[in-house]
Design an enzyme around this catalytic site. Structure first.
Site, PDB file in Angstrom:
ATOM      1  N   LEU A 159      -0.795   2.374   4.412  1.00 16.81           N
ATOM      2  CA  LEU A 159      -0.466   2.428   5.828  1.00 16.81           C
ATOM      3  C   LEU A 159      -0.096   3.852   6.176  1.00 16.81           C
ATOM      4  O   LEU A 159       0.398   4.597   5.327  1.00 16.81           O
ATOM      5  CB  LEU A 159       0.724   1.508   6.146  1.00 16.81           C
ATOM      6  CG  LEU A 159       0.558   0.006   5.893  1.00 16.81           C
ATOM      7  CD1 LEU A 159       1.890  -0.704   6.143  1.00 16.81           C
ATOM      8  CD2 LEU A 159      -0.523  -0.577   6.782  1.00 16.81           C
ATOM      9  N   ASP A 160      -0.313   4.234   7.430  1.00 20.18           N
ATOM     10  CA  ASP A 160       0.136   5.546   7.869  1.00 20.18           C
ATOM     11  C   ASP A 160       1.642   5.672   7.651  1.00 20.18           C
ATOM     12  O   ASP A 160       2.373   4.681   7.662  1.00 20.18           O
ATOM     13  CB  ASP A 160      -0.156   5.748   9.358  1.00 20.18           C
ATOM     14  CG  ASP A 160      -1.637   5.747   9.671  1.00 20.18           C
ATOM     15  OD1 ASP A 160      -2.421   6.097   8.776  1.00 20.18           O
ATOM     16  OD2 ASP A 160      -1.993   5.400  10.806  1.00 20.18           O
ATOM     17  N   LYS A 161       2.095   6.878   7.513  1.00 16.06           N
ATOM     18  CA  LYS A 161       3.515   7.129   7.277  1.00 16.06           C
ATOM     19  C   LYS A 161       4.390   6.473   8.334  1.00 16.06           C
ATOM     20  O   LYS A 161       5.421   5.873   8.023  1.00 16.06           O
ATOM     21  CB  LYS A 161       3.762   8.640   7.250  1.00 16.06           C
ATOM     22  CG  LYS A 161       5.203   9.050   6.995  1.00 16.06           C
ATOM     23  CD  LYS A 161       5.315  10.571   6.939  1.00 16.06           C
ATOM     24  CE  LYS A 161       6.752  10.995   6.695  1.00 16.06           C
ATOM     25  NZ  LYS A 161       6.877  12.484   6.630  1.00 16.06           N
ATOM     26  N   ARG A 264      -5.672   2.442  15.419  1.00 13.52           N
ATOM     27  CA  ARG A 264      -5.287   3.496  16.361  1.00 13.52           C
ATOM     28  C   ARG A 264      -6.515   4.070  17.060  1.00 13.52           C
ATOM     29  O   ARG A 264      -6.493   4.310  18.274  1.00 13.52           O
ATOM     30  CB  ARG A 264      -4.520   4.591  15.605  1.00 13.52           C
ATOM     31  CG  ARG A 264      -3.219   4.102  15.001  1.00 13.52           C
ATOM     32  CD  ARG A 264      -2.638   5.093  14.014  1.00 13.52           C
ATOM     33  NE  ARG A 264      -2.260   6.338  14.671  1.00 13.52           N
ATOM     34  CZ  ARG A 264      -1.870   7.416  14.004  1.00 13.52           C
ATOM     35  NH1 ARG A 264      -1.832   7.411  12.668  1.00 13.52           N
ATOM     36  NH2 ARG A 264      -1.529   8.505  14.662  1.00 13.52           N
TER      37      ARG A 264
END
Length: 340
Positions: A159-161, A264
């Protein structure tokens, strides 16, 4: 041979698009250097780089000529100033760190955690430590699988930060191989909650595009007309915020594929980027929504991986995990509902 899961095959890391320190090397070619293949001509100018490394850097879009980006080393060389940007190296072996984990499930073969906002999946340029890998190395010790490489042991997706939610990591080699196959064949159930600007036109739908690195900004992913890889997202409208017209909305998004930044990018493609998204949130939301974001100091993409389901790679048991949206997103939902 273990297949690389699609979540890991698209990019070095979800957060590698923000690369931190970069070393720039310069080579000036004259008229006598033109005509031959660019990578062959440039190789003597960068003696510390192997030919293969140079070709890879060019393919990643790290070479420019007089400000114009070049991505094919097979092109003929031209006179001018070439600049090669090289990302800073990261530690070859992450160190264990005693970082608290929200563990949803654990056995001898795998561990499922609810990743907090602000925690990167594994070390990358600009994020040396404090990652999930550092925490897992401390918690799991020698049992953590190394098939993913020393930088991301046990990691089979990410997952993105600044995206919160559920991640599974492998603790044994056999589990790593099997989980990788599940992700590669899309045999994983994944649902995200997203709070977006405005609202999609339809209550539910499917976004199918090609996603690849942006031709205009290599730090971003983009929907491409040609090239890239197929990306499929199914969405469902759960709640709309606004009086006369939708100013924001809560969506449930299910992934059929797992491209870097897929949700996103797809939400932005629909004209409904995730609120707070610093990369893909082009265009300001309505003033009332801006006021809510400012009051809450909400400055990350409003995206949470709330559901993960898969068949246990060893026991064959069907597993499904849920994690409620974190406090900051819940506060955002409540504040948006109270706008009017």
């Amino acid at each position: 041979m273990t297949r690389i899961p699609e979540d890991l095959s698209d990019d070095i890391d979800d957060d590698s698009l923000d690369e931190g320190e970069i070393l720039s090397l310069t080579a000036t070619l004259g008229p006598e250097d033109t005509g031959d293949r660019l990578d062959r001509v440039l190789a003597p100018h960068f003696p510390d780089l192997s030919r293969a490394r140079l070709q890879a850097l060019i393919a990643e879009g790290r070479l420019s000529l007089n400000g114009a980006r070049i991505t094919d080393g097979k092109h003929k060389a031209h006179a001018g100033e070439y600049i090669l940007s090289i990302p800073a190296p990261i530690s070859a072996t992450p160190e264990p760190q005693n970082i608290p984990l929200d563990i949803l499930y654990e056995d001898a073969h795998l561990i499922v955690v609810n990743k907090a906002v602000g925690m990167a999946a594994h070390p990358a340029p600009g994020t040396r430590d404090g990652t999930l890998v550092n925490a897992l190395l401390y918690h799991c010790g020698d049992s953590l699988s190394g098939i993913g490489g020393v930088v991301r042991p046990g990691i089979v997706h990410r997952l993105d930060k600044d995206t919160s939610g559920i991640l599974v990591a492998a603790k044994s080699d056999v589990a790593h191989r099997a989980l990788s196959e599940l992700f590669a064949t899309h045999d994983i159930d994944r649902e995200y909650k997203a709070i977006v600007r405005g609202a999609p036109r339809y209550m539910s739908g499917t976004v199918t595009t090609q996603i690849g690195r942006s031709h205009h900004d290599r730090k971003k992913m983009a929907v491409l007309r040609a090239g890239g890889r197929q990306a499929i997202t199914h969405y469902r409208l759960e709640e709309v915020f606004g009086d006369d017209k939708p100013l924001a909305a809560l969506l449930a998004c299910r992934l059929e594929t797992g491209r870097t930044h897929q949700i996103r990018v797809h939400m932005a493609h629909l004209g409904c980027p995730c609120l707070g998204d610093p990369v893909y949130g082009s265009g300001a939301p309505a003033k009332a929504v801006q006021d809510v974001l400012k009051a809450l100091d909400f400055n990350r993409q409003a995206l949470h991986a709330g559901l993960l389901g898969f068949v246990h790679p060893i026991t064959g048991e069907k597993l499904k995990f849920r994690a409620n949206i974190p406090d900051d997103m819940q506060a955002l939902v409540e504040a948006l509902a109270d706008m009017y």
